[in-house]
Design an enzyme around this catalytic site. Structure first.
Site, mmCIF file in Angstrom:
data_model
loop_
_atom_site.group_PDB
_atom_site.id
_atom_site.type_symbol
_atom_site.label_atom_id
_atom_site.label_comp_id
_atom_site.label_asym_id
_atom_site.label_seq_id
_atom_site.Cartn_x
_atom_site.Cartn_y
_atom_site.Cartn_z
ATOM 1 N N GLY A 87 22.155 20.676 -10.642
ATOM 2 C CA GLY A 87 21.144 21.657 -10.249
ATOM 3 C C GLY A 87 19.994 21.023 -9.483
ATOM 4 O O GLY A 87 18.882 21.530 -9.485
ATOM 5 N N GLY A 89 19.840 20.860 -6.331
ATOM 6 C CA GLY A 89 19.678 21.514 -5.031
ATOM 7 C C GLY A 89 20.452 20.851 -3.914
ATOM 8 O O GLY A 89 19.911 20.624 -2.824
ATOM 9 N N ASP A 134 13.500 25.432 -2.723
ATOM 10 C CA ASP A 134 14.349 24.235 -2.644
ATOM 11 C C ASP A 134 14.462 23.733 -1.200
ATOM 12 O O ASP A 134 14.486 22.521 -0.951
ATOM 13 C CB ASP A 134 15.737 24.510 -3.249
ATOM 14 C CG ASP A 134 16.307 25.868 -2.871
ATOM 15 O OD1 ASP A 134 15.653 26.601 -2.100
ATOM 16 O OD2 ASP A 134 17.400 26.217 -3.339
#
Ligand code: MEV
Length: 295
Positions: A87, A89, A134
């Protein structure tokens, strides 16, 4: 000619989910990066074994080549120092690195805001949802205060952030968690608006505390932010257990980081408690991710 560029992954510090609805968040980058290499080719070809969703690369190239009227007969290769599983990104990092590589290759100067705007378009096209935080992190680097869609992108001067990061062992699907929350908000808007307003207050205080290196206060704010994420229904038993364990082991504070439903939790930890906090994460069934932040 061959060009090679890169972009970093990210960790959400404060304000996830609320930032999808017009509120601010604070995000920092991690040292792990994705690299993109571009060279001329007979035909369009992507060699990106580590990219879990190639559409991010394909759409970036399509939008860039349309916008700047350049040829897409390119060989695009990617390399990565991190797993897409945590996670961090990887999709936004590969999007930004691809834009940078294209702008270098074609010698088209782009401001950071232009890179952000194009990258955010790619994310919205593919995921349908998302605040763009992100993409901003991958574009600007360091720690930033960010408001939905890039309305505000403010780099913050943050030093010596001593984070211990724990992976819950479960891969979360951000888009479906965001969409699920969206449908719940639909039925009970005022309840969620109240939670988002409270998260906003936390983010504003965290911004000041981060600049002032007020670790104790930042820890308290992390704990409070985690409670509101629990109220949003995006935490899991495992994440809650890991957050409680690190606080019991002497962390200043802890919270889940990102969409929830799995992925990572982060904790702010005094130097002399790092070992103890790391063991407590393992005891709670998590995995330590050794990555530097604020890069
Ligand atoms: C996911 O890492 C963070 C969310 O706020 C989604 C987003 O801002 O795009 C849940």
């Amino acid at each position: 000619m061959k060009v090679k560029t890169s972009a970093p992954g990210k960790l959400m510090l404060f304000g996830e989910h609320a930032v999808v609805y017009g509120y601010p968040c604070i995000v920092t980058t991690v040292e792990s990066r994705i690299y993109v290499e571009i060279e001329k080719s007979e035909q369009f070809k992507i060699d990106a074994p580590q990219v879990k969703d190639l559409r991010f690369v394909e759409k970036t190239i399509e939008l860039f080549c349309d916008k700047y009227k350049v040829d897409n007969k390119l060989l695009i290769k990617t390399y990565s120092d991190f797993s897409s599983q945590y996670g961090f990104g990887s999709s936004s990092a590969v999007t930004v690195a691809t834009i940078r590589a294209l702008s270098d290759f074609y010698k088209i100067e782009m401001s950071k805001k232009e890179i952000f705007d194009l990258g955010y378009k790619v994310v919205l096209y593919i995921q349908g949802v998302g605040s763009g935080f992100d993409i901003a992190a991958a574009t600007y680097g360091g720690t930033i205060y960010f408001v939905t869609g890039g309305k505000v992108i403010e780099p913050l001067s943050v030093k010596n952030l001593s984070l211990v990061i724990g992976y819950s062992g479960v891969k979360a699907d951000t888009a479906s968690i965001v969409k699920n929350l969206e449908s719940r908000i639909h039925n009970s808007e005022s309840k969620y608006t109240k939670i988002f307003e409270n998260i906003k207050k936390i983010v504003e205080q965290a911004k000041v505390s981060l600049i002032n290196s007020d670790w104790k206060k930042i820890g308290e704010l992390m704990n409070q932010n985690h409670k509101f994420l629990q109220e949003l229904g995006v935490s899991t038993d495992k994440l809650d257990k890991m957050c409680q364990a690190v606080v019991d082991a002497g962390a200043f504070g802890a919270k889940l980081s990102g969409a929830g439903g799995g992925d990572c939790m982060i904790s702010l930890v005094p130097e002399n408690k790092i070992k103890k906090v790391e063991s407590s994460i393992i005891k709670a069934g998590g995995e330590i991710l050794n990555v530097k932040t604020n890069i």
